[in-house]
Scaffold this motif. Structure first.
Motif, PDB file in Angstrom:
ATOM      1  N   LEU A 171       1.136  -1.756  -0.235  1.00 56.38           N
ATOM      2  CA  LEU A 171      -0.156  -0.159   0.208  1.00 56.38           C
ATOM      3  C   LEU A 171       1.059   1.138  -0.105  1.00 56.38           C
ATOM      4  N   VAL A 172       2.151   1.016   0.724  1.00 62.78           N
ATOM      5  CA  VAL A 172       2.775   2.524   0.968  1.00 62.78           C
ATOM      6  C   VAL A 172       3.814   1.773   0.195  1.00 62.78           C
ATOM      7  N   THR A 173       4.345   2.819  -0.785  1.00 62.90           N
ATOM      8  CA  THR A 173       5.579   2.530  -1.906  1.00 62.90           C
ATOM      9  C   THR A 173       6.424   4.197  -1.306  1.00 62.90           C
ATOM     10  N   ASN A 174       7.383   3.579  -2.612  1.00 63.99           N
ATOM     11  CA  ASN A 174       8.217   4.872  -2.242  1.00 63.99           C
ATOM     12  C   ASN A 174       7.629   5.980  -3.027  1.00 63.99           C
ATOM     13  N   SER A 175       6.814   6.039  -4.389  1.00 69.55           N
ATOM     14  CA  SER A 175       6.293   6.966  -4.690  1.00 69.55           C
ATOM     15  C   SER A 175       4.983   7.523  -3.860  1.00 69.55           C
ATOM     16  N   THR A 176       4.217   6.751  -3.034  1.00 67.89           N
ATOM     17  CA  THR A 176       3.220   7.153  -2.756  1.00 67.89           C
ATOM     18  C   THR A 176       3.715   8.213  -0.719  1.00 67.89           C
ATOM     19  N   HIS A 177       5.033   7.384  -0.624  1.00 70.23           N
ATOM     20  CA  HIS A 177       5.816   7.984   0.534  1.00 70.23           C
ATOM     21  C   HIS A 177       6.360   9.135   0.130  1.00 70.23           C
ATOM     22  N   LEU A 178       7.396   9.451  -0.931  1.00 69.35           N
ATOM     23  CA  LEU A 178       8.137  10.419  -1.330  1.00 69.35           C
ATOM     24  C   LEU A 178       6.635  11.471  -1.564  1.00 69.35           C
ATOM     25  N   SER A 179       5.409  11.570  -1.631  1.00 61.94           N
ATOM     26  CA  SER A 179       4.508  12.341  -2.120  1.00 61.94           C
ATOM     27  C   SER A 179       3.821  13.326  -0.981  1.00 61.94           C
ATOM     28  N   ALA A 180       4.252  12.469   0.246  1.00 64.91           N
ATOM     29  CA  ALA A 180       3.951  13.546   1.733  1.00 64.91           C
ATOM     30  C   ALA A 180       5.699  14.621   2.210  1.00 64.91           C
TER      31      ALA A 180
END
Length: 125
Positions: free
Chosen positions: A105-114
Motif C-alpha cells: 500500500l505504501v510505496t516509495n512513490s506514495t510515501h515521497l509525495s508526503a
C-alpha cells in the motif's frame, strides 16, 4: 503545529455504541425481523433459529462492506502521504499489522509525495 492525524473519538466508547446500535437496526431490517402478529401461533424455536441465521448472514455482509470501506480509506490515506505507522494507529494496530493487512500500500512513490519530516535526532548526510 499540525493538529491530530484524524478526529478524536467521543469519550466513553460512544462511537462504538452508536455504530453497534445502527448496525443492529440495519441488520434487523435487512433480515426482515418483524414482530409476528398476535394471531399467528409462533414456532418459537424454528423462528428464532431462522431469524438468527438470516441476521448472521446479513451481519457477515455488513462486515465485508466495512472491510471494503476500510481498504478504500487506507488507500486514500496512503495516496495522501500517510505511512504504515499512521495507518496502523488509525485502526488500532501496529505498523507491521497494517503492512500485513495492506501489503504494498505504501510505496516509495506514495510515501515521497508526503512532506519530508526527519525523525528527531536524525542527521542529514
Amino acid at each position: 503545529m499540525p493538529g491530530p492525524p484524524f478526529p478524536s473519538r467521543p469519550p466513553g466508547g460512544e462511537t462504538a455504541a452508536l455504530v453497534t446500535q445502527v448496525v443492529d437496526e440495519l441488520a434487523r431490517r435487512l433480515a426482515g425481523e418483524n414482530v409476528p402478529a398476535p394471531e399467528d401461533p409462533p414456532d418459537i424455536a424454528g423462528d428464532a433459529r431462522h431469524h438468527a441465521l438470516v441476521r448472521l448472514r446479513v451481519l457477515a455482509g455488513v462486515k465485508q462492506a466495512v472491510r471494503h470501506l476500510e481498504d478504500q480509506a487506507a488507500h486514500a490515506a496512503a495516496a495522501g502521504g500517510a505511512g504504515y505507522p499512521e495507518i496502523g494507529r488509525a485502526v488500532s494496530m501496529s505498523r507491521q499489522g497494517a503492512r500485513r493487512r495492506w501489503p504494498g500500500l505504501v510505496t516509495n512513490s506514495t510515501h515521497l509525495s508526503a512532506p519530508h519530516r526527519p525523525h528527531p535526532g536524525a542527521r542529514d548526510s
